[in-house]
Design a protein around this motif. Structure first.
Motif, PDB file in Angstrom:
ATOM      1  N   PRO A  35       0.716  -0.954   0.021  1.00 25.59           N
ATOM      2  CA  PRO A  35      -0.214  -0.225   0.054  1.00 25.59           C
ATOM      3  C   PRO A  35       0.893   1.401   0.232  1.00 25.59           C
ATOM      4  CG  PRO A  35      -1.018  -1.672   1.566  1.00 25.59           C
ATOM      5  CD  PRO A  35       0.335  -2.366   1.444  1.00 25.59           C
ATOM      6  N   GLY A  36       0.333   2.111  -0.847  1.00 24.85           N
ATOM      7  CA  GLY A  36       1.240   3.284  -0.874  1.00 24.85           C
ATOM      8  C   GLY A  36       2.034   3.698  -1.695  1.00 24.85           C
ATOM      9  N   ALA A  37       2.728   2.396  -2.202  1.00 28.70           N
ATOM     10  CA  ALA A  37       3.973   2.517  -3.273  1.00 28.70           C
ATOM     11  C   ALA A  37       3.207   3.254  -4.556  1.00 28.70           C
ATOM     12  CB  ALA A  37       4.695   0.568  -3.524  1.00 28.70           C
ATOM     13  N   PRO A  38       4.478   3.468  -5.367  1.00 29.72           N
ATOM     14  CA  PRO A  38       3.881   3.896  -6.796  1.00 29.72           C
ATOM     15  C   PRO A  38       3.514   2.126  -7.354  1.00 29.72           C
ATOM     16  CG  PRO A  38       6.211   4.520  -6.089  1.00 29.72           C
ATOM     17  CD  PRO A  38       5.804   4.192  -5.026  1.00 29.72           C
ATOM     18  N   THR A  39       2.154   2.641  -8.679  1.00 30.02           N
ATOM     19  CA  THR A  39       1.455   2.148  -8.969  1.00 30.02           C
ATOM     20  C   THR A  39       2.223   1.394 -10.386  1.00 30.02           C
ATOM     21  OG1 THR A  39       0.316   2.021  -7.407  1.00 30.02           O
ATOM     22  CG2 THR A  39      -1.202   1.014  -9.010  1.00 30.02           C
ATOM     23  N   LEU A  40       2.465   0.883 -10.520  1.00 32.54           N
ATOM     24  CA  LEU A  40       2.735  -0.047 -12.479  1.00 32.54           C
ATOM     25  C   LEU A  40       0.890  -0.886 -12.720  1.00 32.54           C
ATOM     26  CD1 LEU A  40       4.941  -0.267 -14.316  1.00 32.54           C
ATOM     27  CD2 LEU A  40       4.740  -2.376 -13.294  1.00 32.54           C
ATOM     28  N   VAL A  41       0.920   0.148 -13.875  1.00 33.23           N
ATOM     29  CA  VAL A  41      -1.191   0.048 -13.968  1.00 33.23           C
ATOM     30  C   VAL A  41      -0.846  -0.876 -15.587  1.00 33.23           C
ATOM     31  CG1 VAL A  41      -3.032   0.947 -14.702  1.00 33.23           C
ATOM     32  CG2 VAL A  41      -0.936   2.090 -13.062  1.00 33.23           C
ATOM     33  N   PHE A  42      -1.549  -2.080 -15.458  1.00 27.97           N
ATOM     34  CA  PHE A  42      -1.659  -2.218 -16.330  1.00 27.97           C
ATOM     35  C   PHE A  42      -2.950  -2.476 -17.391  1.00 27.97           C
ATOM     36  CE2 PHE A  42       2.109  -4.913 -14.615  1.00 27.97           C
ATOM     37  CZ  PHE A  42       2.713  -5.214 -15.397  1.00 27.97           C
ATOM     38  N   ARG A  43      -2.705  -1.760 -17.966  1.00 30.31           N
ATOM     39  CA  ARG A  43      -4.350  -1.545 -19.102  1.00 30.31           C
ATOM     40  C   ARG A  43      -4.753  -2.460 -19.810  1.00 30.31           C
ATOM     41  NH1 ARG A  43      -4.987   3.938 -17.303  1.00 30.31           N
ATOM     42  NH2 ARG A  43      -3.210   4.968 -17.018  1.00 30.31           N
ATOM     43  N   HIS A  44      -4.012  -3.539 -19.865  1.00 30.53           N
ATOM     44  CA  HIS A  44      -4.665  -3.771 -21.152  1.00 30.53           C
ATOM     45  C   HIS A  44      -3.351  -5.225 -21.218  1.00 30.53           C
ATOM     46  CE1 HIS A  44      -5.701  -6.486 -24.948  1.00 30.53           C
ATOM     47  NE2 HIS A  44      -6.767  -5.171 -24.949  1.00 30.53           N
ATOM     48  N   ARG A  45      -4.277  -6.790 -21.028  1.00 32.17           N
ATOM     49  CA  ARG A  45      -3.667  -8.317 -20.969  1.00 32.17           C
ATOM     50  C   ARG A  45      -2.506  -8.472 -21.969  1.00 32.17           C
ATOM     51  NH1 ARG A  45      -8.420 -12.475 -20.546  1.00 32.17           N
ATOM     52  NH2 ARG A  45      -9.032 -10.514 -19.789  1.00 32.17           N
ATOM     53  N   ARG A  46      -2.894  -7.265 -23.173  1.00 36.34           N
ATOM     54  CA  ARG A  46      -1.448  -7.421 -24.499  1.00 36.34           C
ATOM     55  C   ARG A  46      -0.361  -7.341 -23.968  1.00 36.34           C
ATOM     56  NH1 ARG A  46      -3.759  -3.879 -27.252  1.00 36.34           N
ATOM     57  NH2 ARG A  46      -4.978  -4.594 -27.889  1.00 36.34           N
ATOM     58  N   ALA A  47      -0.473  -6.298 -23.213  1.00 36.37           N
ATOM     59  CA  ALA A  47       0.934  -6.300 -22.116  1.00 36.37           C
ATOM     60  C   ALA A  47       1.560  -7.139 -21.628  1.00 36.37           C
ATOM     61  CB  ALA A  47       1.209  -4.843 -21.177  1.00 36.37           C
ATOM     62  N   LEU A  48       0.809  -8.135 -21.000  1.00 39.53           N
ATOM     63  CA  LEU A  48       1.489  -9.225 -20.692  1.00 39.53           C
ATOM     64  C   LEU A  48       1.825 -10.462 -21.444  1.00 39.53           C
ATOM     65  CD1 LEU A  48      -0.638 -10.217 -17.536  1.00 39.53           C
ATOM     66  CD2 LEU A  48       1.348  -8.657 -17.849  1.00 39.53           C
ATOM     67  N   ARG A  49       1.259 -10.163 -23.036  1.00 44.17           N
ATOM     68  CA  ARG A  49       1.678 -10.610 -24.234  1.00 44.17           C
ATOM     69  C   ARG A  49       2.797 -10.646 -24.757  1.00 44.17           C
ATOM     70  NH1 ARG A  49      -3.222 -10.462 -27.768  1.00 44.17           N
ATOM     71  NH2 ARG A  49      -1.490 -11.389 -29.349  1.00 44.17           N
ATOM     72  N   ARG A  50       2.994  -9.128 -24.398  1.00 48.00           N
ATOM     73  CA  ARG A  50       4.277  -8.573 -24.994  1.00 48.00           C
ATOM     74  C   ARG A  50       5.093  -8.880 -24.387  1.00 48.00           C
ATOM     75  NH1 ARG A  50       3.602  -4.568 -28.620  1.00 48.00           N
ATOM     76  NH2 ARG A  50       1.543  -3.562 -28.543  1.00 48.00           N
ATOM     77  N   LEU A  51       5.252  -8.925 -22.487  1.00 54.17           N
ATOM     78  CA  LEU A  51       6.034  -9.732 -21.415  1.00 54.17           C
ATOM     79  C   LEU A  51       6.114 -10.895 -22.192  1.00 54.17           C
ATOM     80  CD1 LEU A  51       5.362  -7.441 -18.338  1.00 54.17           C
ATOM     81  CD2 LEU A  51       6.846  -7.417 -19.766  1.00 54.17           C
ATOM     82  N   LEU A  52       5.348 -11.683 -22.660  1.00 54.28           N
ATOM     83  CA  LEU A  52       5.987 -13.116 -22.992  1.00 54.28           C
ATOM     84  C   LEU A  52       7.003 -13.214 -24.289  1.00 54.28           C
ATOM     85  CD1 LEU A  52       4.932 -16.193 -21.920  1.00 54.28           C
ATOM     86  CD2 LEU A  52       2.565 -15.652 -23.692  1.00 54.28           C
ATOM     87  N   TRP A  53       6.676 -12.956 -24.669  1.00 55.73           N
ATOM     88  CA  TRP A  53       7.587 -12.935 -25.482  1.00 55.73           C
ATOM     89  C   TRP A  53       9.003 -12.017 -26.078  1.00 55.73           C
ATOM     90  CZ3 TRP A  53       6.648 -16.256 -29.823  1.00 55.73           C
ATOM     91  CH2 TRP A  53       5.139 -16.689 -29.394  1.00 55.73           C
ATOM     92  N   LYS A  54       8.279 -10.783 -25.483  1.00 56.12           N
ATOM     93  CA  LYS A  54       9.921  -9.992 -24.895  1.00 56.12           C
ATOM     94  C   LYS A  54       9.948  -9.815 -23.443  1.00 56.12           C
ATOM     95  CE  LYS A  54      11.728  -9.509 -29.563  1.00 56.12           C
ATOM     96  NZ  LYS A  54      13.436 -10.230 -29.177  1.00 56.12           N
ATOM     97  N   PRO A  55      10.231 -11.158 -22.694  1.00 55.75           N
ATOM     98  CA  PRO A  55      10.482 -10.295 -21.142  1.00 55.75           C
ATOM     99  C   PRO A  55      11.790  -9.731 -20.871  1.00 55.75           C
ATOM    100  CG  PRO A  55      11.308 -13.164 -21.853  1.00 55.75           C
ATOM    101  CD  PRO A  55      11.211 -12.366 -22.886  1.00 55.75           C
ATOM    102  N   GLY A  56      11.378  -8.972 -20.125  1.00 53.94           N
ATOM    103  CA  GLY A  56      12.651  -7.881 -19.438  1.00 53.94           C
ATOM    104  C   GLY A  56      12.676  -5.948 -19.874  1.00 53.94           C
ATOM    105  N   GLU A  57      13.565  -5.739 -20.314  1.00 52.84           N
ATOM    106  CA  GLU A  57      13.142  -4.062 -20.570  1.00 52.84           C
ATOM    107  C   GLU A  57      12.007  -3.602 -22.186  1.00 52.84           C
ATOM    108  OE1 GLU A  57      16.294  -0.697 -21.912  1.00 52.84           O
ATOM    109  OE2 GLU A  57      16.822  -2.522 -21.061  1.00 52.84           O
ATOM    110  N   LEU A  58      12.620  -4.996 -23.487  1.00 56.13           N
ATOM    111  CA  LEU A  58      11.692  -4.665 -24.131  1.00 56.13           C
ATOM    112  C   LEU A  58      10.116  -4.706 -24.247  1.00 56.13           C
ATOM    113  CD1 LEU A  58      12.204  -3.167 -27.268  1.00 56.13           C
ATOM    114  CD2 LEU A  58      12.642  -5.714 -27.994  1.00 56.13           C
ATOM    115  N   GLY A  59       9.819  -5.511 -24.041  1.00 62.85           N
ATOM    116  CA  GLY A  59       8.730  -5.801 -23.816  1.00 62.85           C
ATOM    117  C   GLY A  59       7.873  -5.067 -22.617  1.00 62.85           C
ATOM    118  N   LEU A  60       8.215  -4.131 -22.375  1.00 61.76           N
ATOM    119  CA  LEU A  60       7.863  -3.474 -20.597  1.00 61.76           C
ATOM    120  C   LEU A  60       7.890  -1.540 -21.443  1.00 61.76           C
ATOM    121  CD1 LEU A  60       9.593  -3.970 -16.914  1.00 61.76           C
ATOM    122  CD2 LEU A  60       6.887  -4.137 -17.520  1.00 61.76           C
TER     123      LEU A  60
END
Length: 432
Positions: A35-60
């Motif tokens: 609680p109270g920490a900065p929040t990383l917001v995933f607005r679309h599940r497509r972002a997780l697909r990006r992380l699946l195929w490019k884990p790490g910096e480029l996917g983010l």
């Protein structure tokens, strides 16, 4: 699905072996994390697909540029917390992240967990702002011209919003921490002129002249004749108009020209401010040789350049994925020692080295504030994705300078006369 945030944070913590330092909010409205920490917001599940195929910096980065990932809270605080997970990993972690997760035993479980949340769909196409596949040898004139166009031909209106009235796209010099950006950029230009010891009537070559700020300052304040070269047509057109407005067309010539094609030496002095990062390790000795040949004996070079820290094993150095794909295609940073050594190998005598690392952190924070202040106009001038690229790039770079992951240095070097004399006065530093 009403628990995507919990499932995602649990999966991330299992992979990392430690609690997540940021809070997570997902497209279904669920949240998880401290609680109270900065929040990383995933607005679309497509972002997780990006992380699946490019884990790490480029996917983010792809998720961020596409607007599928955002940060709720202090941007710098969030990036500082995420840095240890993305940008500060050791070389082994980087190497593993570059492998497709379904083939890497360490990441296989995480990949299966992501598939369970987003489905086994194919990878989403990269955002249009990403540099497409490049071919051919590094740092040919054609490839360098394309790389420069990607970065600098974003639109002069956009750069005016970010850089302010000085239109200087390099580290400013703050006499006081509270100085305005405009004053600090003027002081930086004057610092360069004083280090070069410019005198009326001398010839100055400004390599990578940008929007003409250095050329105008040197001609107006020091009475020199300036030749400025850039590969950006938009920069050149903007610089020529400024020069005409200042009434300095008789003292300044701006060319759309590769520095390797400049053949009208000798010059008394050369300024290279924030340009050498584009040269690349395969061409850096050629760069040093060319500038040496363009100076008369006793001529001075001021090389203002970002530097990275040396790796324990330099063969494992990897160019930053996000920077290469979205910001500076083919750009490379070298350790300060290697740059000085290469200049000396070309025949230069290094006379002074000054670090401006903290100054660049301040400069970048000014640019981020400018961009945020003009956000709607910046988006209209470019695109939402391009504006997001710049906000992330500049904020993350500010933290990198503050945390001493990268630095920036001014190197004053001289082409010695045959007698060995440097032609510099016998004195201590007086430019401050």
């Amino acid at each position: 699905m009403a628990d995507a945030a919990l499932r995602l944070s649990t999966l991330a913590e299992e992979l990392l072996g430690a609690p997540l330092p940021v809070r997570i909010r997902t497209w279904d409205g669920s949240e998880s994390g401290p609680p109270g920490a900065p929040t990383l917001v995933f607005r679309h599940r497509r972002a997780l697909r990006r992380l699946l195929w490019k884990p790490g910096e480029l996917g983010l980065a792809r998720g961020w540029v596409a607007g599928e990932i955002d940060i709720d809270g202090d941007l710098y605080a969030a990036l500082g917390l995420i840095a240890g997970l993305v940008w500060e990993r050791d070389a082994d972690a980087d190497a593993k992240a570059a492998v497709h997760p379904l083939r890497d035993p360490r990441l296989r479980a995480a990949a299966k967990g992501l598939v369970g949340i987003v489905g086994p769909w194919p990878p989403p196409p990269p955002p249009p702002e990403e540099v497409r596949r490049r071919s051919g040898a590094l740092h040919t004139k054609h490839r360098d011209r394309a790389a420069i166009s990607h970065h600098y031909d974003v639109g002069n209106d956009f750069y005016e919003m970010v850089l302010g009235t000085s239109m200087v796209y390099s580290c400013a010099y703050f006499e006081e921490p509270g100085a305005t950006l405009e004053d600090a950029q003027r002081d930086k230009l004057d610092l360069v002129c004083r280090k070069l010891g410019l005198r009326e009537g001398e010839r100055l070559l400004d390599v990578g002249c940008g929007w003409g700020s250095m050329a105008i300052h040197a001609a107006r304040e020091y009475g020199v004749q300036v030749t400025g070269v850039t590969l950006s047509r938009e920069q050149a057109a903007y610089a020529r108009k400024r020069i005409a407005d200042e009434g300095l067309t008789d003292r300044i010539e701006i060319r759309v020209q590769d520095y390797r094609d400049v053949k009208d030496g000798p010059y008394d002095a050369i300024s290279s401010i924030g340009m050498a990062e584009h040269v690349g390790s395969v061409r850096y000795r050629e760069y040093a040789d060319d500038l040496f040949a363009l100076l008369k004996p006793g001529g001075r070079l001021l090389n203002h350049q970002i530097a990275r820290r040396p790796e324990k094993d330099e063969s494992r150095y990897r160019i930053d994925d996000f920077i290469d794909a979205y910001v500076f295609p083919d750009g490379e940073l070298a350790p300060l020692g290697r740059t000085v050594a290469t200049l000396e190998e070309a025949g230069f005598e290094a006379r002074d080295v000054e670090s401006l690392r903290e100054h660049y952190a301040l400069t970048l924070r000014h640019w981020v504030r400018n961009l945020e202040r003009h956000w709607p106009e910046a988006v209209r001038a470019t695109s939402p994705g391009r504006a997001r690229v710049w906000r992330l790039y500049m904020a993350a770079s500010a933290l990198s300078f503050e945390h001493n992951r990268i630095g920036v240095n001014q190197i004053l070097a001289v082409r010695p006369r045959e007698s060995g004399a440097s032609a510099l006065p016998l004195r201590a530093r007086t430019w401050h």
